[in-house]
Design an enzyme around this catalytic site. Sequence first.
Site, short mmCIF file in Angstrom:
data_model
loop_
_atom_site.label_atom_id
_atom_site.label_comp_id
_atom_site.label_asym_id
_atom_site.label_seq_id
_atom_site.Cartn_x
_atom_site.Cartn_y
_atom_site.Cartn_z
N LYS A 67 8.23 18.29 49.64
CA LYS A 67 8.05 18.71 48.25
C LYS A 67 9.32 18.44 47.43
O LYS A 67 9.25 17.90 46.32
CB LYS A 67 7.66 20.19 48.19
CG LYS A 67 6.31 20.50 48.85
CD LYS A 67 5.90 21.93 48.65
CE LYS A 67 6.80 22.91 49.38
NZ LYS A 67 6.72 22.74 50.86
N THR A 68 10.46 18.83 47.96
CA THR A 68 11.73 18.61 47.25
C THR A 68 12.00 17.12 47.11
O THR A 68 12.45 16.65 46.06
CB THR A 68 12.88 19.30 47.98
OG1 THR A 68 12.62 20.70 48.06
CG2 THR A 68 14.20 19.08 47.26
N ASP A 112 11.92 25.25 42.76
CA ASP A 112 11.43 25.47 44.11
C ASP A 112 10.95 26.91 44.25
O ASP A 112 11.48 27.81 43.59
CB ASP A 112 12.56 25.18 45.11
CG ASP A 112 12.04 24.97 46.51
OD1 ASP A 112 10.81 24.84 46.68
OD2 ASP A 112 12.87 24.92 47.45
N THR A 161 5.17 27.20 48.63
CA THR A 161 4.54 27.29 49.95
C THR A 161 3.38 28.28 49.93
O THR A 161 2.66 28.40 50.92
CB THR A 161 5.57 27.75 51.00
OG1 THR A 161 6.16 28.98 50.57
CG2 THR A 161 6.67 26.72 51.17
N ARG A 220 10.79 17.27 58.42
CA ARG A 220 12.10 17.93 58.48
C ARG A 220 12.48 18.29 59.91
O ARG A 220 13.62 18.08 60.34
CB ARG A 220 12.10 19.19 57.60
CG ARG A 220 13.44 19.94 57.62
CD ARG A 220 13.34 21.23 56.82
NE ARG A 220 13.08 20.95 55.42
CZ ARG A 220 12.65 21.88 54.55
NH1 ARG A 220 12.41 23.11 54.97
NH2 ARG A 220 12.45 21.56 53.30
#
Length: 362
Positions: A67-68, A112, A161, A220
Amino acid sequence: MAEPSLVAAGEEPEERAIEAALRPKNLDDFVGQHRVRKQLSLVLKASRMRGRSADHVLFSGPPGLGKTTLAMIVAAEMNAPLRISSGPAIQHAGDLAAILSSLSEGEVLFLDEIHRMSRPAEEMLYMAMEDFRVDIVVGKGAGATAIPLELPPFTLVGATTRAGLLPGPLRDRFGFTGHLEFYSVQELELVLRRSAGLLDLKVNSAGFTEIAGRSRGTPRIANRLLRRVRDWALVHGIDQIDARAASAALDMYEVDKKGLDRLDRAVLDALITKFGGGPVGLSTLAIAVGEETETVETVAEPFLVREGLLGRTPRGRIAMAPAWTHLGYAIPSGVFAQEQLDLFEPAGGDAGPAGEWAPEGQ
């Protein structure tokens, strides 16, 4: 307190710098999420053709899926500066007003965990997203005055999230919403190949497959495990990482073939050996493994439930059949032969209306 798990550990500054270097810089380099990439590419291309700021964008999905990274790519594709903040950092409307009033035309603002903003800040954001204007209240009581402040056109990129916690009015103001899914092993192998090239690592196909299979479908985590395998290979003087080397390295870090770490196995082992497979309440289970209730619920449970190893019922948590076999335990006769409906009835009596069921596992 037990040491943090590898897959959920906080990152050191050096780790963050390496992870930033591994982030794709444009949509062409971004691996996976084909549907979201295709839709987002169309939105950004149309905005560039019109010569206007892109519509506001919302990305939702589990942590670690990109997402980032996609927010950074939006700014890069629009050739616009990027401002980064987060929902928890904006607890007052004044905090948001200060950020919005300092934006330049076309700038991308990334928030975020946007669902964790305070309610007054959310209400201010409604007007800013729709009309590019905010009202600054000066004074208090009857003498308070609202001064309208015009904002330059900007693009808000939100990430969450917990999309279900976003208020409907806020969610509806985003022009594009993309939900990110977990990656397949094949997609993670592509992520690892790109990262290995940037880190100048020699890994064969079997090595990539071994690491990808233990990465929980999350890029990640895959990149983090790759760096730990790199460290292991460096210490042991291994030039090329194969499946055997990757397996030995990840076994040392207590990440097994399914991607379960120490905490995951501790939860399942306690559930099976101490409580006969359950059902048992969440708080009792957390005490049994020496962890906080929130840690078990947010770190271990989502993956265990997704893999079909743990079940959540109104009576508590239960170990599913694959959990017994994965940990090497024989499934006792009668444990799973009982009527399945019994597990979903309220504790202590006949099933009543759904609203009268006991709270889940507490």
